[in-house]
Design a protein around this motif. Structure first.
Motif, mmCIF file in Angstrom:
data_model
loop_
_atom_site.group_PDB
_atom_site.id
_atom_site.type_symbol
_atom_site.label_atom_id
_atom_site.label_comp_id
_atom_site.label_asym_id
_atom_site.label_seq_id
_atom_site.Cartn_x
_atom_site.Cartn_y
_atom_site.Cartn_z
ATOM 1 N N THR A 399 0.828 -1.207 0.000
ATOM 2 C CA THR A 399 0.000 0.000 0.000
ATOM 3 C C THR A 399 0.860 1.253 0.000
ATOM 4 O O THR A 399 0.510 2.256 -0.646
ATOM 5 C CB THR A 399 -0.922 0.008 1.235
ATOM 6 N N TRP A 403 0.332 4.538 -2.327
ATOM 7 C CA TRP A 403 -0.202 5.737 -1.673
ATOM 8 C C TRP A 403 0.716 6.931 -1.918
ATOM 9 O O TRP A 403 0.261 8.041 -2.212
ATOM 10 C CB TRP A 403 -0.352 5.468 -0.178
ATOM 11 N N GLU A 407 -0.064 10.488 -3.652
ATOM 12 C CA GLU A 407 0.148 11.716 -2.885
ATOM 13 C C GLU A 407 1.082 12.676 -3.614
ATOM 14 O O GLU A 407 0.929 13.897 -3.520
ATOM 15 C CB GLU A 407 0.707 11.373 -1.504
ATOM 16 N N ILE A 412 -4.374 12.261 -3.180
ATOM 17 C CA ILE A 412 -4.902 11.907 -1.864
ATOM 18 C C ILE A 412 -5.674 13.081 -1.270
ATOM 19 O O ILE A 412 -6.788 12.924 -0.750
ATOM 20 C CB ILE A 412 -3.768 11.463 -0.919
ATOM 21 N N VAL A 441 -0.855 5.796 7.395
ATOM 22 C CA VAL A 441 -0.780 4.743 6.386
ATOM 23 C C VAL A 441 -0.156 3.477 6.975
ATOM 24 O O VAL A 441 -0.618 2.357 6.721
ATOM 25 C CB VAL A 441 0.017 5.223 5.152
#
Length: 816
Positions: A399, A403, A407, A412, A441
Motif C-alpha cells: 500500500t 499511496w 500523494e 490523496i 498509512v
C-alpha cells in the motif's frame, strides 16, 4: 569594492577576499540561489587571480583550475568545501606544477576554508574516475575557473562520453551506493534531526539524479525537483549561517534559529518544508531508478534475438489486464488504452487498489494522467469507490508506495481534503518513527494483518487511516479527530451506524492502552468505565485491533508483549461485562499461597522476604514467546517508607519497574500481631542480567534501617544521566483522575523518565501521609506516565480537597 569583482589591487589577496565574502554573506537582500551564485563568482575571481599569478611566476602553461562537485555547480553555501582540480597537460615540469598548486592551496587553508584538492592530467583524471565512482560524479560537474579553457572542455567531453558509455555498468553501482547510504542515514522526510545531504531524499540523491540524466539512459521527473533542491540548499545555507559550522545535520537545538533565518513561523514549519522537499526528491528517485532498471533489462535482450522473435516487426510491450481500465505493462500498472478517467471517477482508486493488491508500482505517467483528467467523485462516494479504498488499505506493505505515488500528484488530498492538514506534519516525540501522514498509512498496513480478528475489516482500516487525523488541528487530537473522522466517513459513503463506530474508534483509540497500563484492572470501576465507552463487543474487538496496529506503527518503544498482555486482559474483562457478567469484586483478604508464605516469613523474622520468579512469557502472533518482565514478590512488616525504599533499591540495581501492586495482609493472630505489606511488582533489567535476590534483600534491609543513603546515590546517578544538549524537558505534571476508582484516589504523574523517579514519587507520597495500594508504570521513550492508587491511612479514598493538596505537593516535589 564590488562584491562581484576583485581587482588587481591588494583586495585580490586573502584579506580582501575574506572581507568581501563576509559582506556578501551578511547581505539580507541577497539570499538563496543569487547569493550562492554570487559567492561562487566571488570565489572564482579570487582563485583566478591566484592562479594567474602562480602560472606567471612559475612559467607553467597548458594548465587550468577546475571547480568540481558542488562548487562546479555554483552551489557554494557559507561553509561549503571548495572542490578543486589543478588540471595540466603534462608538458610542464612537475615541480613547477606543484609550486602552482601550493600558491593556490595555501591561501585557501590560511582562511580556514575546507578544501578537497587534486592535481592530475586529463588521462589521470579519466583513469581515476574509472576507478572511483565518486570522482567521476564530481567531474560530471567540472567547470573551468581559470587557465586553459580548451583543456577543461576536452576533459568534460571525454568524461561525459566515458560516463555514457559505461552507464550500463556504473548506474547499478550508483544505485547500490545510494541504497547503502539510505540504510545508514535514514529517510530525510521522517527524521527529527535529518542530514540534509546524506539522508535519503537529500542533496546527494539530487546529485545522483543529475548523473542519471547525464547518462542519457533515463531522466528524473522534473516537476518540483528544482524547487525541492533549492529548498534544501536554502535550509543548508541558513544552517551554516546560524551555526557558523560546515554541518548538514539539522539538530533539534538549531531548528528554531534556522526557521527564524528563513522567515518561517517555527521549527515545525521548517521541518515540514524540509519533509516536503525530501518527499519530492525521494519520489523522483524511486521513479528514476525504476526506469533505469527497465531500460537495462530491455538492453539485456540481444538485438538479434528480438529481431528473430518479432520477424522484423517492432515488438509492442505486452499488456495484461488487471482491472477495468487498468493493465500491467513492463512491470508497472498503467491505464488501458480505452480508459476514460474523465468519465470514470472511480478509476483512480481502482487502479491504486489493483496495483497494491498485485504488489506492483503505478506508472508515473498513469498517475499524472489521473491527476490531470480524473473527474471528481460524488459525495457521498459510490459503494464501489469505498470498496476500492478499503482494498487499497488492506493490501499490506505494498500500500505504501502506491499511496505515495498518489500523494506525489495531489490525488490523496483531492480524495480526502482533510489529509492536507497532516501531510508531512512532524511528530516531536522520539517514540514516533514517522510523520503523521505516514503513521496513518503504516497503521492501516499493520491493521491489514489483523483483519481476520474482527467482524468489520472495512471499519478497522478506515479508523486506522483516520485515527490521528486530528493532529492537524489545535487541542486534543482525539476530540478534533472524532469530528473529522465522522465527516470523512460520511464523505466516503458509510451509513449512519458505521459512521458512529468509526468516530468512536478515533475518539477513543488510546483508551485501551492507557487504561491497561495506568489503571488497576482489578478495580470494577476501571472495567465498567471502559465498557460504558465502548458499548458493544463488536466495537471492542475493533478497538483492540486498532490499539495494536497503532502501537506497532508508532515505533518499537510503543508496543511490547507486556503491553499487549495487559490490553488483552482488559479486553477480556470488558467483554465479560458487555456480555452481561458483572466484574468480580476483589477480595483483598485472599493472598496467593506464595504471598502468604512470604508474609509469614516476614512476620516471623521481622525482615523483608523476597522472591524473584523466572521470566514470564506470553505468546506472540507469529509464534514463539517474548519476555514480559520478571515477577518480584516482597513481603515485609507494615512500616513507613516502603515504596521509596523498594523503588530506590531497584533503581540502584538498574531494574525498570513496569507495574507495582501493594497490599496489606492481616495474618491470623497466632502468627503474630500487626499487618504485613506484600508487594507484587513486574520488573525488567535495563541491560545485563538480573541481580541476585539475596543482594536485593540485603540492600532493601539497609535502605529501611537508613544505613544505605539511596537519595544521595541516586542523585549521583541522575547527575551522570545523559541529556541531549539544548533539549529542555517540559516540567512534570500531576493530575487527579476523576471517578477513576471507588476504592482509592487515582493520581497520575507525567514526567521525564530518569533513574530514581519512582523513588522520588514514593518519598513525596510518604511525606504526604497517604498509603499507596497500587502503582501502574508506563514509559514511552523519555516520558514516564505513572498512575498511583492512594488512600488515607485508614484505607479510604481521599476527599477532593485532600487529593488536590497531595497532587500539588507531589508536583512541587518533582519540580524541585
Amino acid at each position: 569594492m564590488s562584491l562581484d569583482v576583485i581587482g588587481e589591487s591588494e583586495d585580490s589577496g586573502p584579506s580582501g577576499y575574506a572581507a568581501a565574502r563576509l559582506r556578501l554573506l551578511d547581505e539580507k537582500a541577497r539570499s538563496g540561489p543569487p547569493r550562492r551564485a554570487a559567492l561562487a563568482k566571488l570565489t572564482d575571481d579570487w582563485l583566478a587571480a591566484l592562479f594567474a599569478t602562480a602560472a606567471l611566476e612559475t612559467g607553467v602553461r597548458g594548465a587550468a583550475l577546475v571547480a568540481v562537485g558542488g562548487y562546479g555547480r555554483g552551489e557554494l553555501s557559507p561553509r561549503s568545501d571548495l572542490d578543486l582540480l589543478l588540471l595540466h597537460d603534462g608538458s610542464a615540469d612537475p615541480a613547477a606544477v606543484a609550486a602552482v598548486a601550493d600558491r593556490i592551496w595555501y591561501p585557501i587553508w590560511d582562511l580556514g576554508l575546507a578544501l578537497d584538492h587534486s592535481v592530475r592530467t586529463p588521462a589521470e583524471a579519466r583513469r581515476t574516475a574509472g576507478e572511483d565512482l565518486k570522482v567521476q560524479l564530481g567531474l560530471l560537474d567540472a567547470r573551468a575557473v581559470a587557465g586553459d579553457l580548451g583543456l577543461v572542455a576536452s576533459l568534460r567531453t571525454a568524461v561525459l562520453a566515458d560516463w555514457r558509455n559505461q552507464a550500463p555498468r556504473r548506474l547499478p553501482e550508483l544505485d547500490e551506493l545510494c541504497r547503502e547510504r539510505a540504510a545508514r542515514q535514514g529517510e530525510l522526510q521522517y527524521l527529527l534531526e535529518p542530514d540534509l545531504k546524506e539522508a535519503r531524499g537529500g542533496l546527494r540523491d539530487v546529485t545522483a539524479l543529475r548523473a542519471v540524466a547525464a547518462s542519457w539512459l533515463a531522466d528524473a521527473p522534473r516537476e518540483g525537483l528544482a524547487e525541492a533542491r533549492r529548498t534544501l540548499l536554502d535550509v543548508r545555507d541558513a544552517l551554516h549561517r546560524t551555526t557558523g559550522r560546515a554541518t548538514d545535520r539539522l539538530s533539534l537545538q538549531e531548528q528554531d534559529q534556522v526557521a527564524a533565518e528563513l522567515g518561517l513561523l517555527d521549527a515545525d514549519a521548517l521541518l515540514r518544508l524540509v519533509y516536503e522537499a525530501a518527499r519530492t526528491v525521494s519520489y523522483a528517485t524511486d521513479v528514476t531508478w525504476r526506469e533505469v532498471g527497465r531500460v537495462l533489462r530491455s538492453r539485456a535482450v540481444r538485438p538479434r534475438l528480438r529481431a528473430m522473435l518479432s520477424g522484423g516487426r517492432s515488438i509492442q510491450p505486452e499488456r495484461t489486464p488487471l482491472a477495468e481500465g487498468v493493465v500491467v505493462q513492463d512491470g508497472e500498472v498503467v491505464l488501458a488504452r480505452t480508459a476514460r478517467p474523465d468519465r470514470d471517477p472511480v478509476l483512480t482508486l481502482r487502479a491504486a487498489a489493483a496495483a497494491a493488491q498485485s504488489g506492483l508500482p503505478v506508472s508515473r505517467h498513469a498517475v499524472r494522467r489521473l491527476a490531470q483528467a480524473a473527474g471528481p467523485l460524488s459525495v457521498p462516494w459510490p459503494a464501489d469507490a469505498r470498496e476500492e479504498l478499503v482494498t487499497l488499505l488492506g493490501a499490506g506493505e505494498s500500500t505504501v508506495p502506491v499511496w505515495e505515488a498518489l500523494e506525489a500528484e495531489g490525488l490523496i488530498t483531492r480524495l480526502i481534503p482533510d489529509w492536507e492538514r497532516v501531510r508531512c506534519r512532524p511528530q516531536r516525540n522520539a517514540v514516533h518513527t514517522w510523520t503523521v501522514d505516514r503513521h496513518l498509512v503504516e497503521t492501516a498496513v499493520k491493521a491489514s494483518a489483523l483483519t481476520r480478528r474482527v467482524g468489520r475489516p472495512d471499519l478497522l482500516l478506515a479508523a486506522a487511516l483516520l485515527h490521528d487525523i486530528g493532529k492537524g488541528w489545535p487541542g486534543d487530537h482525539s476530540v478534533a479527530g472524532e469530528t473529522i473522522a465522522r465527516d470523512v466517513a460520511i464523505r466516503i459513503g458509510f451509513d449512519r451506524a458505521d459512521v458512529e463506530v468509526v468516530a468512536t474508534l478515533v475518539r477513543h483509540h488510546l483508551l485501551l492502552v492507557e487504561t491497561a497500563t495506568r489503571r488497576d484492572l482489578d478495580d470494577p470501576a476501571t472495567v465498567a468505565s471502559v465498557a460504558s465507552v465502548v458499548g458493544s463487543t463488536g466495537t471492542l474487538e475493533l478497538l483492540h485491533a486498532l490499539t495494536e496496529a497503532d502501537a506497532l506503527a508508532t515505533g518499537p518503544a510503543a508496543w511490547s508483549s507486556w503491553r499487549g498482555s495487559l490490553v488483552a486482559d482488559l479486553v477480556r474483562r470488558v467483554a465479560a461485562v458487555l456480555a452481561g457478567d458483572p466484574p468480580p469484586e476483589p477480595d483483598d483478604a485472599a493472598p496467593t499461597a506464595e504471598q502468604e508464605r512470604l508474609a509469614v516469613e516476614a512476620l516471623r523474622t521481622r525482615e523483608p522476604a523476597l522472591a524473584l520468579h523466572a521470566q514470564a512469557t506470553t505468546p506472540q502472533e507469529e509464534g514463539g514467546t517474548e519476555p514480559v518482565g520478571v515477577e518480584l514478590l516482597i513481603a515485609l512488616p507494615d512500616q513507613p517508607g516502603v515504596l521509596p525504599a523498594v523503588a530506590g533499591v531497584l533503581a540502584l540495581h538498574r531494574l525498570t519497574v513496569r507495574a507495582a501492586d501493594l497490599r496489606a495482609i492481616e495474618l491470623p493472630t497466632e502468627l503474630g500481631d500487626g499487618s504485613v505489606l506484600v508487594l507484587d511488582w513486574r520488573v525488567a533489567a535495563e541491560y545485563g542480567s538480573l541481580p541476585q535476590a539475596t543482594r536485593l534483600r540485603a540492600d532493601l534491609v539497609r535502605a529501611l534501617d537508613g544505613s544505605l543513603d539511596i537519595r544521595s546515590r541516586l542523585a549521583e546517578r541522575e547527575a551522570a544521566y545523559p541529556r541531549r544538549r539544548g533539549v529542555t524537558a517540559p516540567p512534570p505534571r500531576v493530575t487527579l483522575a476523576p471517578a477513576g476508582s471507588r476504592r482509592a484516589t487515582v493520581i497520575e504523574v507525567r514526567a521525564q523518565d530518569a533513574p530514581g523517579l519512582l523513588h522520588r514519587i514514593g518519598r513525596a507520597l510518604e511525606t504526604a501521609a497517604v498509603r499507596v495500594r497500587s502503582a501502574h508504570v508506563s514509559t514511552l521513550g523519555a516520558n514516564a506516565v505513572d498512575a498511583f492508587y492512594v488512600t488515607d491511612p485508614k484505607g479510604a479514598p481521599l476527599s477532593p480537597s485532600e487529593a488536590a493538596q497531595v497532587a500539588q505537593a507531589l508536583e512541587s516535589a518533582l519540580r524541585a
